[in-house]
Design a protein around this motif. Structure first.
Motif, PDB file in Angstrom:
ATOM      1  N   GLY A 284     -11.461   3.400   6.070  1.00  0.00           N
ATOM      2  CA  GLY A 284     -10.736   3.034   7.597  1.00  0.00           C
ATOM      3  C   GLY A 284      -9.659   3.789   7.217  1.00  0.00           C
ATOM      4  N   LEU A 285      -8.815   5.108   7.830  1.00  0.00           N
ATOM      5  CA  LEU A 285      -7.440   5.112   7.470  1.00  0.00           C
ATOM      6  C   LEU A 285      -6.710   4.155   8.220  1.00  0.00           C
ATOM      7  CD1 LEU A 285      -8.012   8.830   6.866  1.00  0.00           C
ATOM      8  CD2 LEU A 285      -7.890   7.261   5.226  1.00  0.00           C
ATOM      9  N   ILE A 286      -6.019   3.651   8.016  1.00  0.00           N
ATOM     10  CA  ILE A 286      -5.268   3.217   8.700  1.00  0.00           C
ATOM     11  C   ILE A 286      -3.696   3.659   9.532  1.00  0.00           C
ATOM     12  CG2 ILE A 286      -3.340   0.956   9.499  1.00  0.00           C
ATOM     13  CD1 ILE A 286      -6.105  -0.473   7.262  1.00  0.00           C
ATOM     14  N   CYS A 287      -3.084   4.060  10.420  1.00  0.00           N
ATOM     15  CA  CYS A 287      -2.060   5.121  10.829  1.00  0.00           C
ATOM     16  C   CYS A 287      -1.058   4.335  10.199  1.00  0.00           C
ATOM     17  CB  CYS A 287      -2.081   5.480  12.147  1.00  0.00           C
ATOM     18  SG  CYS A 287      -0.638   7.255  12.350  1.00  0.00           S
ATOM     19  N   TRP A 288       0.150   5.115   8.929  1.00  0.00           N
ATOM     20  CA  TRP A 288       0.931   4.217   8.692  1.00  0.00           C
ATOM     21  C   TRP A 288       2.377   4.246  10.065  1.00  0.00           C
ATOM     22  CZ3 TRP A 288       1.502   2.943   4.111  1.00  0.00           C
ATOM     23  CH2 TRP A 288       2.076   2.779   3.010  1.00  0.00           C
ATOM     24  N   ASN A 289       1.873   5.205  11.486  1.00  0.00           N
ATOM     25  CA  ASN A 289       2.589   4.862  11.590  1.00  0.00           C
ATOM     26  C   ASN A 289       2.436   4.136  12.963  1.00  0.00           C
ATOM     27  OD1 ASN A 289       5.751   6.265  13.539  1.00  0.00           O
ATOM     28  ND2 ASN A 289       3.994   7.015  15.307  1.00  0.00           N
ATOM     29  N   CYS A 290       1.820   4.322  13.468  1.00  0.00           N
ATOM     30  CA  CYS A 290       0.883   3.204  15.025  1.00  0.00           C
ATOM     31  C   CYS A 290       0.323   2.194  14.721  1.00  0.00           C
ATOM     32  CB  CYS A 290       0.313   4.089  16.049  1.00  0.00           C
ATOM     33  SG  CYS A 290      -0.971   4.525  15.868  1.00  0.00           S
ATOM     34  N   GLY A 291      -0.356   2.333  13.458  1.00  0.00           N
ATOM     35  CA  GLY A 291      -1.562   1.352  13.715  1.00  0.00           C
ATOM     36  C   GLY A 291      -2.694   1.683  13.755  1.00  0.00           C
ATOM     37  N   TYR A 292      -3.232   3.156  14.410  1.00  0.00           N
ATOM     38  CA  TYR A 292      -4.523   2.958  14.517  1.00  0.00           C
ATOM     39  C   TYR A 292      -5.964   3.229  13.628  1.00  0.00           C
ATOM     40  CZ  TYR A 292      -7.957   5.212  17.968  1.00  0.00           C
ATOM     41  OH  TYR A 292      -9.471   5.194  17.768  1.00  0.00           O
ATOM     42  N   VAL A 293      -6.413   2.729  13.425  1.00  0.00           N
ATOM     43  CA  VAL A 293      -7.516   2.351  12.941  1.00  0.00           C
ATOM     44  C   VAL A 293      -9.040   3.325  13.150  1.00  0.00           C
ATOM     45  CG1 VAL A 293      -9.053   1.112  11.585  1.00  0.00           C
ATOM     46  CG2 VAL A 293      -7.559   0.049  12.812  1.00  0.00           C
ATOM     47  N   HIS A 294      -9.182   4.283  12.473  1.00  0.00           N
ATOM     48  CA  HIS A 294      -9.828   5.992  12.257  1.00  0.00           C
ATOM     49  C   HIS A 294     -10.832   5.685  11.139  1.00  0.00           C
ATOM     50  CE1 HIS A 294      -6.035   7.163  13.226  1.00  0.00           C
ATOM     51  NE2 HIS A 294      -6.339   8.434  13.373  1.00  0.00           N
TER      52      HIS A 294
ATOM     53  N   LEU B 159      -8.885  11.815  -0.015  1.00  0.00           N
ATOM     54  CA  LEU B 159      -7.761  11.115   0.037  1.00  0.00           C
ATOM     55  C   LEU B 159      -6.057  12.041  -0.943  1.00  0.00           C
ATOM     56  CD1 LEU B 159      -9.202   7.756   0.341  1.00  0.00           C
ATOM     57  CD2 LEU B 159      -8.432   9.284   2.348  1.00  0.00           C
ATOM     58  N   TYR B 160      -5.587  11.916  -0.119  1.00  0.00           N
ATOM     59  CA  TYR B 160      -5.014  12.566  -1.274  1.00  0.00           C
ATOM     60  C   TYR B 160      -2.663  11.249  -1.931  1.00  0.00           C
ATOM     61  CZ  TYR B 160      -7.101  16.952  -1.046  1.00  0.00           C
ATOM     62  OH  TYR B 160      -8.381  18.009  -0.889  1.00  0.00           O
ATOM     63  N   LYS B 161      -2.324  11.164  -2.722  1.00  0.00           N
ATOM     64  CA  LYS B 161      -1.782  10.506  -2.660  1.00  0.00           C
ATOM     65  C   LYS B 161      -0.225  11.285  -2.312  1.00  0.00           C
ATOM     66  CE  LYS B 161      -3.133   7.666  -6.472  1.00  0.00           C
ATOM     67  NZ  LYS B 161      -3.459   7.610  -8.308  1.00  0.00           N
TER      68      LYS B 161
ATOM     69  N   ALA C 231       0.756  -1.337   0.296  1.00  0.00           N
ATOM     70  CA  ALA C 231      -0.075   0.205   0.394  1.00  0.00           C
ATOM     71  C   ALA C 231       0.770   1.061   0.221  1.00  0.00           C
ATOM     72  CB  ALA C 231      -1.507   0.156   1.140  1.00  0.00           C
ATOM     73  N   LYS C 232       0.142   2.283  -0.549  1.00  0.00           N
ATOM     74  CA  LYS C 232       1.067   3.756  -0.885  1.00  0.00           C
ATOM     75  C   LYS C 232       0.821   4.378   0.420  1.00  0.00           C
ATOM     76  CE  LYS C 232       3.030   3.269  -5.423  1.00  0.00           C
ATOM     77  NZ  LYS C 232       4.226   2.552  -5.423  1.00  0.00           N
ATOM     78  N   PRO C 233       1.501   5.357   1.018  1.00  0.00           N
ATOM     79  CA  PRO C 233       0.208   5.979   2.062  1.00  0.00           C
ATOM     80  C   PRO C 233       0.070   7.376   1.457  1.00  0.00           C
ATOM     81  CG  PRO C 233       3.068   6.409   1.726  1.00  0.00           C
ATOM     82  CD  PRO C 233       2.383   5.185   1.022  1.00  0.00           C
ATOM     83  N   VAL C 234      -0.911   8.071   1.836  1.00  0.00           N
ATOM     84  CA  VAL C 234      -2.131   9.193   1.678  1.00  0.00           C
ATOM     85  C   VAL C 234      -2.244   9.654   3.192  1.00  0.00           C
ATOM     86  CG1 VAL C 234      -2.946   7.385   0.359  1.00  0.00           C
ATOM     87  CG2 VAL C 234      -4.602   7.732   2.402  1.00  0.00           C
ATOM     88  N   ARG C 235      -2.943  10.852   2.209  1.00  0.00           N
ATOM     89  CA  ARG C 235      -2.696  11.740   3.614  1.00  0.00           C
ATOM     90  C   ARG C 235      -4.279  12.129   3.259  1.00  0.00           C
ATOM     91  NH1 ARG C 235       2.228  14.279   2.845  1.00  0.00           N
ATOM     92  NH2 ARG C 235       3.683  14.144   5.059  1.00  0.00           N
TER      93      ARG C 235
ATOM     94  N   ASP D  35       0.370  11.713  10.075  1.00  0.00           N
ATOM     95  CA  ASP D  35      -0.082  12.641   9.243  1.00  0.00           C
ATOM     96  C   ASP D  35      -0.353  11.734   7.888  1.00  0.00           C
ATOM     97  OD1 ASP D  35       2.268  13.224   7.914  1.00  0.00           O
ATOM     98  OD2 ASP D  35       0.956  15.099   7.749  1.00  0.00           O
ATOM     99  N   LEU D  36       0.328  10.268   8.106  1.00  0.00           N
ATOM    100  CA  LEU D  36       0.412   8.970   7.260  1.00  0.00           C
ATOM    101  C   LEU D  36      -0.515   8.092   7.334  1.00  0.00           C
ATOM    102  CD1 LEU D  36       3.745   9.326   5.425  1.00  0.00           C
ATOM    103  CD2 LEU D  36       1.932  10.179   4.869  1.00  0.00           C
ATOM    104  N   PHE D  37      -1.092   7.481   6.145  1.00  0.00           N
ATOM    105  CA  PHE D  37      -2.446   6.673   6.598  1.00  0.00           C
ATOM    106  C   PHE D  37      -2.077   5.494   5.095  1.00  0.00           C
ATOM    107  CE2 PHE D  37      -4.265  10.333   8.453  1.00  0.00           C
ATOM    108  CZ  PHE D  37      -3.889   9.853   9.770  1.00  0.00           C
ATOM    109  N   ARG D  38      -2.771   4.337   5.285  1.00  0.00           N
ATOM    110  CA  ARG D  38      -2.959   3.478   4.530  1.00  0.00           C
ATOM    111  C   ARG D  38      -4.718   3.575   4.237  1.00  0.00           C
ATOM    112  NH1 ARG D  38      -1.833  -1.941   6.284  1.00  0.00           N
ATOM    113  NH2 ARG D  38      -1.776  -0.832   8.434  1.00  0.00           N
ATOM    114  N   ASP D  39      -5.607   3.088   3.051  1.00  0.00           N
ATOM    115  CA  ASP D  39      -6.920   3.537   2.983  1.00  0.00           C
ATOM    116  C   ASP D  39      -6.952   2.404   2.921  1.00  0.00           C
ATOM    117  OD1 ASP D  39      -5.622   4.822   0.790  1.00  0.00           O
ATOM    118  OD2 ASP D  39      -8.093   4.522  -0.055  1.00  0.00           O
ATOM    119  N   ARG D  40      -8.692   1.884   3.491  1.00  0.00           N
ATOM    120  CA  ARG D  40      -9.236   0.630   2.603  1.00  0.00           C
ATOM    121  C   ARG D  40     -10.658   1.197   2.830  1.00  0.00           C
ATOM    122  NH1 ARG D  40      -8.497  -4.740   5.091  1.00  0.00           N
ATOM    123  NH2 ARG D  40     -10.070  -5.528   3.740  1.00  0.00           N
ATOM    124  N   GLU D  41     -11.648   0.273   1.971  1.00  0.00           N
ATOM    125  CA  GLU D  41     -13.145   0.241   2.507  1.00  0.00           C
ATOM    126  C   GLU D  41     -13.490  -0.639   3.744  1.00  0.00           C
ATOM    127  OE1 GLU D  41     -17.628  -1.092  -0.137  1.00  0.00           O
ATOM    128  OE2 GLU D  41     -15.415  -0.960  -0.738  1.00  0.00           O
TER     129      GLU D  41
END
Length: 77
Positions: A50-60, A69-71, A2-6, A22-28
């Protein structure tokens, strides 16, 4: 991989509530309900972004469809 998004809602940039990243992986993500599952209508359940924090993994989770979403460009992460 996966590529990070803001992400932003209008002019408000989203940051992780745990680590402030401020970097996330996204998914439906399907918001399944018991009744819909029971009658085999799970396909009709509402979904969220779903935004999964790239740093700590917390799911928003965001049910708001106005989320943008911005690449992240190479070297910008």
């Amino acid at each position: 991989m996966a590529k990070p998004v803001r992400a932003a809602l209008g002019d408000v940039w989203i940051t992780c509530v745990v680590c402030r990243g401020d970097l996330f992986r996204d998914r439906e993500v399907k918001l399944n309900s018991t009744g819909m599952e029971l009658f085999n209508f799970a396909w009709a359940n509402e979904s969220a972004t779903g935004l999964i924090c790239w740093n700590c993994g917390y799911v928003h989770l965001f049910a708001n469809k106005d989320i943008e979403l911005y690449k992240v460009k190479k070297g910008d992460g």
